[in-house]
Design an enzyme around this catalytic site. Structure first.
Site, short mmCIF file in Angstrom:
data_model
loop_
_atom_site.label_atom_id
_atom_site.label_comp_id
_atom_site.label_asym_id
_atom_site.label_seq_id
_atom_site.Cartn_x
_atom_site.Cartn_y
_atom_site.Cartn_z
N SER A 1 0.92 -1.06 0.10
CA SER A 1 -0.16 -0.04 -0.12
C SER A 1 0.91 1.26 0.25
O SER A 1 2.05 1.25 0.48
CB SER A 1 -0.90 0.00 1.17
OG SER A 1 -1.45 1.49 1.46
N TYR B 1 -2.54 -0.78 10.21
CA TYR B 1 -2.42 -1.35 8.64
C TYR B 1 -1.26 -0.90 8.08
O TYR B 1 -0.83 -1.40 7.45
CB TYR B 1 -4.04 -0.73 8.08
CG TYR B 1 -4.05 -1.07 6.53
CD1 TYR B 1 -4.49 -1.96 6.35
CD2 TYR B 1 -3.70 0.02 5.59
CE1 TYR B 1 -4.62 -2.45 4.90
CE2 TYR B 1 -3.75 -0.20 4.49
CZ TYR B 1 -4.24 -1.43 3.93
OH TYR B 1 -4.25 -1.43 2.55
N1 LIG Z 1 -8.67 -0.53 -1.79
C1 LIG Z 1 -7.47 0.17 -1.35
O1 LIG Z 1 -7.75 1.44 -1.04
C2 LIG Z 1 -6.07 -0.36 -1.03
C3 LIG Z 1 -5.16 0.30 -0.98
C4 LIG Z 1 -3.97 0.09 -0.97
C5 LIG Z 1 -3.73 -1.38 -0.79
N2 LIG Z 1 -4.75 -2.26 -0.83
C6 LIG Z 1 -4.40 -3.55 -0.73
O2 LIG Z 1 -4.89 -4.25 -1.94
C7 LIG Z 1 -5.31 -5.50 -1.46
C8 LIG Z 1 -6.46 -5.76 -2.01
O3 LIG Z 1 -7.39 -4.95 -1.58
P1 LIG Z 1 -8.94 -4.69 -2.13
O4 LIG Z 1 -9.29 -3.37 -2.03
O5 LIG Z 1 -8.99 -5.27 -3.45
O6 LIG Z 1 -9.91 -5.46 -0.99
P2 LIG Z 1 -11.19 -6.21 -0.97
O7 LIG Z 1 -12.03 -5.89 -2.40
O8 LIG Z 1 -11.80 -6.27 0.29
O9 LIG Z 1 -10.83 -8.03 -1.01
C9 LIG Z 1 -10.14 -8.34 -0.23
C10 LIG Z 1 -9.80 -9.68 -0.61
O10 LIG Z 1 -9.22 -10.52 0.35
C11 LIG Z 1 -9.89 -12.00 0.54
N3 LIG Z 1 -9.49 -12.30 1.92
C12 LIG Z 1 -9.85 -11.62 3.17
N4 LIG Z 1 -9.60 -12.35 4.17
C13 LIG Z 1 -9.09 -13.39 3.73
C14 LIG Z 1 -8.51 -14.50 4.48
N5 LIG Z 1 -8.63 -14.54 5.73
N6 LIG Z 1 -8.09 -15.58 3.58
C15 LIG Z 1 -8.19 -15.51 2.31
N7 LIG Z 1 -8.94 -14.45 1.60
C16 LIG Z 1 -9.03 -13.47 2.37
C17 LIG Z 1 -11.29 -11.74 0.26
O11 LIG Z 1 -11.87 -12.67 -0.10
P3 LIG Z 1 -13.55 -13.08 0.08
O12 LIG Z 1 -14.12 -12.54 -1.04
O13 LIG Z 1 -13.42 -14.73 0.52
O14 LIG Z 1 -13.59 -12.28 1.34
C18 LIG Z 1 -10.98 -10.66 -1.13
O15 LIG Z 1 -10.59 -11.65 -2.07
C19 LIG Z 1 -5.02 -5.73 0.07
O16 LIG Z 1 -4.06 -6.33 0.51
C20 LIG Z 1 -5.13 -4.38 0.40
O17 LIG Z 1 -4.65 -4.06 1.70
C21 LIG Z 1 -5.82 -1.71 -0.87
#
Ligand SMILES: NC(=O)c1ccc[n+]([C@@H]2O[C@H](COP(=O)([O-])OP(=O)(O)OC[C@H]3O[C@@H](n4cnc5c(N)ncnc54)[C@H](OP(=O)(O)O)[C@@H]3O)[C@@H](O)[C@H]2O)c1
Length: 256
Positions: free
Chosen positions: A147, A160
């Protein structure tokens, strides 16, 4: 070598942990479109099956495998299922992540443990267990989704941010140790991006949404598709001489 060959992923097998939704799903679609067979690994069977079906509908190979990244046994089962289905693992994308927000002076130990368990310990276990398969074949590409808060701080996301700084440093550690095995380990650092991770939070906190938007010189939040290009680069032969890096794909947020 022509550029099309550099980016070609046919014959490659990619596990996208967290590929069911958001950034992980966009990356899974992108890798599939260049020929990779995709394993969508995540915790909720319905979202995983839906994502894999959506990729198959576009004419590509994908299947869903259950994963709880907090559980070593579950990761081992994910690896076994992938090897049974496709015989190899060339690419691991770790896009699993959770966030719990709040002032640092009130963060509970439960929240600390939850974020550490998923974002850092889980990513470590996943890299370690998949990495052993890659070491055995002396090749592999690992992409951790870190991130921008690994470097640029935002209020009320302290723990985080610590998990993501740890993940970027873990990426460097793995890159150094596994370079002799021809495994490239890199990370992508997204800016705030509207996904299920934060959609409701931004709806409930419009002032925070505004502040986040103002913190990005290119003037908007990210969308999941913004990260596909970097992921394709880091998954392909084009990045064979790149390892240990965290790529900021963040609209310039790290500049200010
Ligand atoms: N969105 C942002 O603003 C942002 C910014 C910077 C970095 N990030 C990083 O980018 C990555 C993806 O984020 P996103 O925004 O795409 O999040 P998201 O839409 O909430 O997706 C999260 C993913 O993680 C899976 N997951 C959660 N807990 C899990 C577990 N215990 N075991 C296996 N799978 C699990 C979820 O699966 P299910 O469908 O089964 O729940 C889903 O596929 C993350 O690492 C996040 O920290 C996000």
């Amino acid at each position: 070598m022509d550029a099309k060959t550099l980016f070609d992923l046919s014959e490659k097998v990619a596990i996208v942990a967290g590929g069911s939704r958001g950034i992980g799903f966009a990356i899974a679609e992108g890798l599939a479109s260049l020929g990779a067979s995709i394993v969508v690994a995540n915790s909720t069977p319905e979202t995983g099956e839906r994502a894999a079906a959506a990729i198959r509908t576009q004419g590509y190979e994908a299947r869903a495998v259950p994963l709880d990244i907090r559980d070593r046994g579950s990761i081992e089962q994910m690896v076994a299922a992938t090897l049974e289905a496709f015989g190899r693992i060339d690419i691991l994308v770790n896009s699993v992540g959770i966030i719990r927000r709040g002032p640092i002076e009130t963060v509970s130990e439960e929240d600390w443990d939850a974020m550490m368990d998923v974002n850092l310990r889980g990513a470590f276990l996943c890299c370690q267990i998949v990495g052993r398969e890659m070491i055995a074949r002396a090749q592999g590409k690992i992409i951790n989704i870190s991130s921008n808060v690994s470097q640029v701080l935002q209020p009320h996301r302290g723990v985080y941010a610590v998990t993501k700084a740890g993940l970027s440093h873990l990426t460097r550690v793995l890159a150094l140790e596994w370079a002799p095995h021809h495994i490239n380990v890199n990370a992508i650092a997204p800016a705030p991006t509207i996904t299920d991770l934060n959609r409701k939070f931004f709806e409930d906190h419009p002032e925070d949404f505004k502040a986040r938007t103002q913190s990005i010189p290119l003037g908007r939040l990210g969308i999941p598709q913004d990260y596909v290009g970097a992921a394709v680069f880091l998954a392909s032969r084009a990045s064979d001489f790149v390892t240990g890096q965290t790529y900021f794909v963040d609209g310039g947020s790290n500049l200010i």
